[in-house]
Design a protein around this motif. Structure first.
Motif, PDB file in Angstrom:
ATOM      1  N   VAL A  26      20.861  71.284  44.089  1.00 50.41           N
ATOM      2  CA  VAL A  26      19.762  72.155  43.676  1.00 50.41           C
ATOM      3  C   VAL A  26      18.735  71.294  42.971  1.00 50.41           C
ATOM      4  O   VAL A  26      19.062  70.525  42.057  1.00 50.41           O
ATOM      5  CB  VAL A  26      20.249  73.293  42.754  1.00 50.41           C
ATOM      6  CG1 VAL A  26      19.072  74.088  42.211  1.00 50.41           C
ATOM      7  CG2 VAL A  26      21.193  74.217  43.523  1.00 50.41           C
ATOM      8  N   CYS A  27      17.479  71.393  43.424  1.00 47.05           N
ATOM      9  CA  CYS A  27      16.405  70.601  42.850  1.00 47.05           C
ATOM     10  C   CYS A  27      16.033  71.150  41.472  1.00 47.05           C
ATOM     11  O   CYS A  27      15.872  72.357  41.306  1.00 47.05           O
ATOM     12  CB  CYS A  27      15.186  70.630  43.767  1.00 47.05           C
ATOM     13  SG  CYS A  27      13.794  69.764  43.043  1.00 47.05           S
ATOM     14  N   VAL A  28      15.947  70.236  40.512  1.00 49.35           N
ATOM     15  CA  VAL A  28      15.506  70.638  39.178  1.00 49.35           C
ATOM     16  C   VAL A  28      14.213  69.902  38.807  1.00 49.35           C
ATOM     17  O   VAL A  28      13.917  69.682  37.640  1.00 49.35           O
ATOM     18  CB  VAL A  28      16.618  70.417  38.120  1.00 49.35           C
ATOM     19  CG1 VAL A  28      17.778  71.363  38.354  1.00 49.35           C
ATOM     20  CG2 VAL A  28      17.116  68.972  38.102  1.00 49.35           C
ATOM     21  N   GLY A  29      13.463  69.477  39.830  1.00 51.75           N
ATOM     22  CA  GLY A  29      12.142  68.878  39.605  1.00 51.75           C
ATOM     23  C   GLY A  29      11.200  69.923  39.003  1.00 51.75           C
ATOM     24  O   GLY A  29      11.535  71.112  38.924  1.00 51.75           O
ATOM     25  N   THR A  30      10.015  69.475  38.611  1.00 48.25           N
ATOM     26  CA  THR A  30       9.106  70.362  37.865  1.00 48.25           C
ATOM     27  C   THR A  30       8.758  71.635  38.625  1.00 48.25           C
ATOM     28  O   THR A  30       8.871  72.746  38.076  1.00 48.25           O
ATOM     29  CB  THR A  30       7.811  69.599  37.520  1.00 48.25           C
ATOM     30  OG1 THR A  30       8.186  68.397  36.872  1.00 48.25           O
ATOM     31  CG2 THR A  30       6.914  70.411  36.617  1.00 48.25           C
ATOM     32  N   ALA A  31       8.345  71.502  39.879  1.00 48.33           N
ATOM     33  CA  ALA A  31       7.934  72.695  40.638  1.00 48.33           C
ATOM     34  C   ALA A  31       9.103  73.669  40.769  1.00 48.33           C
ATOM     35  O   ALA A  31       8.935  74.892  40.616  1.00 48.33           O
ATOM     36  CB  ALA A  31       7.420  72.283  42.017  1.00 48.33           C
ATOM     37  N   ALA A  61      16.679  65.483  41.453  1.00 47.86           N
ATOM     38  CA  ALA A  61      15.245  65.461  41.161  1.00 47.86           C
ATOM     39  C   ALA A  61      14.486  65.849  42.434  1.00 47.86           C
ATOM     40  O   ALA A  61      15.088  65.988  43.498  1.00 47.86           O
ATOM     41  CB  ALA A  61      14.842  64.085  40.686  1.00 47.86           C
ATOM     42  N   CYS A  62      13.177  66.011  42.315  1.00 42.10           N
ATOM     43  CA  CYS A  62      12.320  66.517  43.401  1.00 42.10           C
ATOM     44  C   CYS A  62      12.744  66.047  44.788  1.00 42.10           C
ATOM     45  O   CYS A  62      12.865  64.853  45.050  1.00 42.10           O
ATOM     46  CB  CYS A  62      10.871  66.092  43.149  1.00 42.10           C
ATOM     47  SG  CYS A  62       9.764  66.693  44.433  1.00 42.10           S
ATOM     48  N   LEU A  63      12.961  67.011  45.665  1.00 44.49           N
ATOM     49  CA  LEU A  63      13.383  66.703  47.029  1.00 44.49           C
ATOM     50  C   LEU A  63      12.190  66.580  47.969  1.00 44.49           C
ATOM     51  O   LEU A  63      12.358  66.403  49.163  1.00 44.49           O
ATOM     52  CB  LEU A  63      14.339  67.795  47.535  1.00 44.49           C
ATOM     53  CG  LEU A  63      15.730  67.775  46.887  1.00 44.49           C
ATOM     54  CD1 LEU A  63      16.460  69.095  47.128  1.00 44.49           C
ATOM     55  CD2 LEU A  63      16.560  66.616  47.406  1.00 44.49           C
ATOM     56  N   GLY A  64      10.976  66.690  47.424  1.00 42.19           N
ATOM     57  CA  GLY A  64       9.782  66.459  48.225  1.00 42.19           C
ATOM     58  C   GLY A  64       9.343  67.649  49.048  1.00 42.19           C
ATOM     59  O   GLY A  64       8.575  67.495  49.995  1.00 42.19           O
ATOM     60  N   ALA A  65       9.834  68.830  48.740  1.00 37.55           N
ATOM     61  CA  ALA A  65       9.401  70.031  49.462  1.00 37.55           C
ATOM     62  C   ALA A  65       9.043  71.098  48.441  1.00 37.55           C
ATOM     63  O   ALA A  65       9.520  72.230  48.490  1.00 37.55           O
ATOM     64  CB  ALA A  65      10.514  70.514  50.397  1.00 37.55           C
TER      65      ALA A  65
HETATM   66  S1  FES Z   1      10.281  69.847  42.524  1.00 35.46           S
HETATM   67 FE1  FES Z   1      11.804  70.669  43.810  1.00 35.46          FE
HETATM   68  S2  FES Z   1      11.232  69.962  45.760  1.00 35.46           S
HETATM   69 FE2  FES Z   1       9.778  69.082  44.444  1.00 35.46          FE
END
Ligand code: FES
Length: 174
Positions: free
Chosen positions: A93-98, A134-138
């Motif tokens: 599971v992505c926990v990046g900012t978006a 971290a961010c998966l780029g999508a």
């Molecule tokens: S922050 Fe989740 S895909 Fe970029």
């Protein structure tokens, strides 16, 4: 005077890992005489077993004539290697900012609740490993989850249920 048996004071040790070393021996045979063989041997072992079991480290050390500490150095330096068994299905599971602002923490918590494991843990039946990434780029599909190579966008708590129900039905063998 105490007559406690010596056994009682023995430290509890984890049972030795029982694995079939034959595939590891085949992999070592293949690379034995080649220079720079440590990495391909370890990659082969990881592909075969899904991780690098401790008994294979001892075997590689003995047969390639390197110290186990050197092997541990390589294994811990490269993120691609795992020292513990991993699940058949790797949930990320992505926990990046978006994803975070779109509700990733709730998605993570729901997986934790439903699977009974936390970050970087594996279910006892070896079906699932869970990882926060971290961010998966999508980011346009936030919040985002992946199971092995499949991507699930706009995740919701309901989708967590659906994903787990779906993968619970799938066979454990590839
Ligand atoms: S922050 Fe989740 S895909 Fe970029």
């Amino acid at each position: 005077m105490s007559n406690a048996p010596a056994e009682a004071t023995k430290a509890e040790e984890a049972p030795a890992e029982e694995i079939d070393l034959e595939p590891a021996n085949h992999i070592i045979d293949k690379y034995l005489t080649l220079p720079g063989n440590l990495m391909p041997v370890l990659q082969g072992i990881q592909d075969e077993y899904g991780y690098v079991p401790r008994p294979t480290i001892d075997l590689v050390a003995e047969r390639l004539n390197v110290y186990p500490s050197q092997i541990f150095g390589v294994l811990t330096f490269y993120a691609q290697f795992h020292l513990k068994p991993r699940g058949r299905f790797i949930i990320r599971v992505c926990v990046g900012t978006a994803c975070h602002v779109q509700g990733a923490p709730r998605i993570v918590e729901t997986f934790f609740d439903k699977l009974g494991i936390g970050h970087a843990e594996t279910t006892p039946d070896l079906r699932y490993t869970f990882e926060k990434v971290a961010c998966l780029g999508a980011c346009g599909m936030a919040p985002l989850a992946m199971v092995n190579d499949s991507t699930y966008g706009q995740m919701t708590v309901q989708k967590v249920d659906q994903i787990i129900a779906d993968y619970n039905q799938r066979p454990m063998k590839k």
